[in-house]
Design a protein around this motif. Sequence first.
Motif, PDB file in Angstrom:
ATOM      1  N   LYS A  62       0.837  -1.203   0.000  1.00 33.11           N
ATOM      2  CA  LYS A  62       0.000   0.000   0.000  1.00 33.11           C
ATOM      3  C   LYS A  62       0.873   1.255   0.000  1.00 33.11           C
ATOM      4  CE  LYS A  62      -3.311  -0.095   3.117  1.00 33.11           C
ATOM      5  NZ  LYS A  62      -3.992  -0.431   4.382  1.00 33.11           N
ATOM      6  N   LEU A 107      -5.711   2.974  -4.833  1.00 30.32           N
ATOM      7  CA  LEU A 107      -5.758   3.608  -3.517  1.00 30.32           C
ATOM      8  C   LEU A 107      -7.166   3.554  -2.937  1.00 30.32           C
ATOM      9  CD1 LEU A 107      -3.450   6.682  -4.182  1.00 30.32           C
ATOM     10  CD2 LEU A 107      -2.921   4.662  -2.812  1.00 30.32           C
ATOM     11  N   GLN A 108      -8.172   3.689  -3.774  1.00 30.82           N
ATOM     12  CA  GLN A 108      -9.561   3.545  -3.307  1.00 30.82           C
ATOM     13  C   GLN A 108      -9.812   2.133  -2.801  1.00 30.82           C
ATOM     14  OE1 GLN A 108     -11.609   4.801  -6.875  1.00 30.82           O
ATOM     15  NE2 GLN A 108     -11.948   6.873  -6.104  1.00 30.82           N
ATOM     16  N   TYR A 111      -7.557   1.948   0.601  1.00 29.21           N
ATOM     17  CA  TYR A 111      -7.801   2.902   1.681  1.00 29.21           C
ATOM     18  C   TYR A 111      -9.246   3.385   1.788  1.00 29.21           C
ATOM     19  CZ  TYR A 111      -2.712   3.389   2.159  1.00 29.21           C
ATOM     20  OH  TYR A 111      -1.374   3.154   2.378  1.00 29.21           O
ATOM     21  N   TRP A 115      -9.396   8.105   0.636  1.00 29.97           N
ATOM     22  CA  TRP A 115      -7.968   7.770   0.548  1.00 29.97           C
ATOM     23  C   TRP A 115      -7.062   8.987   0.603  1.00 29.97           C
ATOM     24  CZ3 TRP A 115      -5.323   9.728  -3.660  1.00 29.97           C
ATOM     25  CH2 TRP A 115      -6.119  10.199  -4.730  1.00 29.97           C
ATOM     26  N   LYS A 116      -7.520  10.109   0.061  1.00 31.92           N
ATOM     27  CA  LYS A 116      -6.676  11.303   0.036  1.00 31.92           C
ATOM     28  C   LYS A 116      -6.315  11.778   1.434  1.00 31.92           C
ATOM     29  CE  LYS A 116      -7.636  13.498  -4.421  1.00 31.92           C
ATOM     30  NZ  LYS A 116      -8.111  14.724  -5.103  1.00 31.92           N
ATOM     31  N   LYS A 118      -5.768   9.883   3.922  1.00 29.55           N
ATOM     32  CA  LYS A 118      -5.012   8.844   4.624  1.00 29.55           C
ATOM     33  C   LYS A 118      -3.591   8.639   4.099  1.00 29.55           C
ATOM     34  CE  LYS A 118      -9.245   6.244   5.617  1.00 29.55           C
ATOM     35  NZ  LYS A 118      -9.968   4.973   5.417  1.00 29.55           N
ATOM     36  N   ILE A 119      -3.209   9.412   3.104  1.00 34.74           N
ATOM     37  CA  ILE A 119      -1.883   9.210   2.529  1.00 34.74           C
ATOM     38  C   ILE A 119      -1.062  10.484   2.615  1.00 34.74           C
ATOM     39  CG2 ILE A 119      -2.768   7.457   0.946  1.00 34.74           C
ATOM     40  CD1 ILE A 119      -2.424   9.528  -1.324  1.00 34.74           C
ATOM     41  N   LYS A 252      -3.835   3.799   8.063  1.00 36.66           N
ATOM     42  CA  LYS A 252      -4.698   4.964   8.106  1.00 36.66           C
ATOM     43  C   LYS A 252      -3.887   6.150   8.612  1.00 36.66           C
ATOM     44  CE  LYS A 252      -8.871   2.251   8.840  1.00 36.66           C
ATOM     45  NZ  LYS A 252     -10.011   1.973   9.722  1.00 36.66           N
TER      46      LYS A 252
END
Length: 307
Positions: A62, A107-108, A111, A115-116, A118-119, A252
């Motif tokens: 990931k 990513l979807q 996460y 997702w945006k 969480k990264i 996360k």
Amino acid sequence: MESTERGEREMLSYEETEDDNVSPTDLSELLKEGTKESHDRAENTQFVKDFLKGRIKEELFKLATVALYFTYSALEEEMDRNEDNPVFAPLYFPLELHRKEALIKDLQYFYGEDWKEKIQCSEATQQYVDRIHHVGQNEPELLVAHAYTRYMGDLSGGQVLKKVAQRALKLPSTEEGIQFYVFGNISNAQQFKQLYRARMNALDLDKNTKERIVEEANRAFRFNMQVFDELDKIGKSLAEAQDGGLPVHDGKGDLRKCPYYADKLAGNAGPSCPYQGTVALAKQPLVQLMLATCVVVLAGAAAWYMM
């Protein structure tokens, strides 16, 4: 197993069927020969060797996907900026090559829709991204080096990594989580790579510019190796956390926000993450017994007080 691994390693090479029409002074040949050593070093980083052996945890995969997202977002932004620039325009294949949208799908999958949030771009990846932006805005003729290093690799050895990841992580056969490796608009990868190399060789470049492109391609390999090394350090920290009985980072948010992992990555021997340490301690039988005793005593005191 060893023969399978060796076969996969051989397939990682960029080298394809020889073309009798290629000259040693063509850019494709200069890049192939001029980056062999860098390619071998990148292939022999611990992260890649473990990946090829199927020793890749989902959490680390990931984080690697996150790094790729930021890298390709920068690369494709600069490619779009230079789509009409004659030093790059012949290599502009957004429909066939662009990976950003595929990475968003991955990513979807890993996460979720948020997702945006969480990264976060890692330090090594940010250095790579900064260099790509510098090249695209100031030395666009060198953008060829970054496109070659990434996309030709994705169409070659990347297809091996796709199979390994799908098998090791038990990902769906419908290819969720590995959309990055799926080039739906390229029906024949071999033919497309031949077309791409022909376009590279047709660029109007002098000898000095070709040498700079080869140098930049080697620089791109170094950036990739730095990202691999960073991921390898994170992987070791995750393994140490598991061995020590501590909860593993769930992906996360930013891994580096936890002091435990930050200390490990920095090479410090500082205290562990307070939350993780408390949870791990509370799981010990003796501690649980002591806590239960305290609860009973406090309950008794509260009952006496209320009488």
